[in-house]
Design a protein around this motif. Structure first.
Motif, short mmCIF file in Angstrom:
data_model
loop_
_atom_site.label_atom_id
_atom_site.label_comp_id
_atom_site.label_asym_id
_atom_site.label_seq_id
_atom_site.Cartn_x
_atom_site.Cartn_y
_atom_site.Cartn_z
N ILE A 2 -41.57 -54.89 -4.91
CA ILE A 2 -41.88 -56.29 -4.64
C ILE A 2 -40.76 -56.85 -3.77
CG2 ILE A 2 -42.12 -58.58 -5.67
CD1 ILE A 2 -43.22 -57.09 -8.17
N ARG A 3 -41.14 -57.60 -2.77
CA ARG A 3 -40.17 -58.23 -1.88
C ARG A 3 -40.45 -59.72 -1.85
NH1 ARG A 3 -35.39 -56.83 0.89
NH2 ARG A 3 -35.37 -57.88 2.90
N CYS A 34 -47.85 -51.73 3.15
CA CYS A 34 -47.94 -53.06 2.54
C CYS A 34 -49.29 -53.17 1.84
CB CYS A 34 -47.81 -54.15 3.58
SG CYS A 34 -47.87 -55.83 2.89
N SER A 35 -49.27 -53.50 0.56
CA SER A 35 -50.52 -53.62 -0.18
C SER A 35 -50.84 -55.06 -0.58
CB SER A 35 -50.50 -52.74 -1.43
OG SER A 35 -49.45 -53.12 -2.30
N HIS A 36 -49.92 -56.00 -0.32
CA HIS A 36 -50.15 -57.39 -0.72
C HIS A 36 -49.17 -58.29 0.02
CE1 HIS A 36 -51.75 -60.38 -3.53
NE2 HIS A 36 -50.54 -60.91 -3.51
N LEU A 37 -49.64 -59.50 0.37
CA LEU A 37 -48.78 -60.49 1.01
C LEU A 37 -49.29 -61.88 0.68
CD1 LEU A 37 -46.53 -61.32 3.05
CD2 LEU A 37 -48.31 -61.19 4.82
N GLU A 38 -48.38 -62.74 0.26
CA GLU A 38 -48.70 -64.15 0.00
C GLU A 38 -47.60 -65.02 0.60
OE1 GLU A 38 -49.20 -64.97 -4.18
OE2 GLU A 38 -50.50 -63.24 -4.46
N TYR A 49 -40.15 -72.12 1.98
CA TYR A 49 -41.24 -71.18 1.75
C TYR A 49 -40.71 -69.90 1.15
CZ TYR A 49 -43.91 -74.17 4.86
OH TYR A 49 -44.54 -75.24 5.43
N PHE A 50 -41.61 -69.19 0.50
CA PHE A 50 -41.30 -67.86 -0.01
C PHE A 50 -42.43 -66.92 0.41
CE2 PHE A 50 -39.13 -70.74 -2.79
CZ PHE A 50 -37.93 -70.11 -3.12
N THR A 51 -42.08 -65.74 0.85
CA THR A 51 -43.10 -64.72 1.03
C THR A 51 -42.99 -63.77 -0.15
OG1 THR A 51 -41.68 -63.30 2.39
CG2 THR A 51 -43.13 -64.86 3.55
N TYR A 52 -44.13 -63.36 -0.65
CA TYR A 52 -44.23 -62.42 -1.76
C TYR A 52 -45.06 -61.24 -1.24
CZ TYR A 52 -45.77 -60.42 -6.21
OH TYR A 52 -46.04 -59.55 -7.24
N SER A 53 -44.45 -60.08 -1.19
CA SER A 53 -45.18 -58.92 -0.68
C SER A 53 -44.92 -57.71 -1.56
CB SER A 53 -44.80 -58.61 0.78
OG SER A 53 -43.40 -58.45 0.92
N SER A 60 -41.20 -47.96 3.67
CA SER A 60 -42.30 -48.72 4.27
C SER A 60 -41.83 -50.09 4.75
CB SER A 60 -43.44 -48.88 3.27
OG SER A 60 -44.00 -47.65 2.94
N LEU A 61 -41.03 -50.76 3.92
CA LEU A 61 -40.50 -52.06 4.31
C LEU A 61 -39.60 -51.93 5.54
CD1 LEU A 61 -40.05 -55.10 3.87
CD2 LEU A 61 -38.24 -54.49 2.24
N ASP A 62 -38.75 -50.91 5.54
CA ASP A 62 -37.86 -50.70 6.68
C ASP A 62 -38.64 -50.41 7.96
OD1 ASP A 62 -35.65 -51.14 5.07
OD2 ASP A 62 -35.19 -49.00 4.83
N ASP A 63 -39.72 -49.62 7.84
CA ASP A 63 -40.56 -49.35 9.01
C ASP A 63 -41.12 -50.66 9.57
OD1 ASP A 63 -40.14 -46.62 8.82
OD2 ASP A 63 -42.09 -46.21 7.88
#
Length: 98
Positions: A2-3, A34-38, A49-53, A60-63
Motif C-alpha cells: 500500500i502506498r 498497480c491494482s488500485h488507486l484512489e 490530498y492523499f493518494t491511496y494505491s 512495480s512502484l519504482d517502475d
C-alpha cells in the motif's frame, strides 16, 4: 504494498489538480503492478490530498516512478505544491477471512 502519498497543493489549484488527476487516473490504475488507486481530499484543509494505491511490490512502484506517465504527471503538478509531498509504503496486516 500500500502506498499513501500526501500532497499539499495551492488551494487555488485544487480544481485544476482534480481535473488533471481525473484524466490520468485510469492510466495509472492500469499501469503494470498497480491494482488500485484512489484520490482522497482532506475535509478540513483545502488543497490537501492523499493518494491511496496498491502495488504488487516496490519494484512495480519504482517502475511507475521512473515511467514517462509519472514524469508527465509530476511535471504538470510540481509547481502547485505548497508543502513537500510525504509518502508511506505499508504492508496490510489485517487478517482476511477466506
Amino acid at each position: 504494498m500500500i502506498r499513501i502519498v500526501k500532497l499539499t497543493m495551492d488551494p487555488a489549484r485544487s480544481a485544476e489538480f482534480e481535473a488533471l488527476f481525473a484524466t490520468r487516473q485510469e492510466a495509472i490504475r492500469h499501469y503494470p503492478g498497480c491494482s488500485h488507486l484512489e484520490l482522497w481530499k482532506d475535509r478540513s484543509h483545502i488543497g490537501v490530498y492523499f493518494t491511496y494505491s496498491i502495488w504488487d511490490g516496490q519494484d512495480s512502484l519504482d517502475d511507475y516512478r521512473h515511467s514517462p506517465l509519472f514524469a508527465d504527471v509530476w511535471a504538470a503538478i510540481k509547481g502547485w505544491f505548497t508543502g513537500k509531498p510525504e509518502a508511506w509504503s505499508l504492508d496490510d496486516r489485517t487478517p482476511h477471512l477466506p
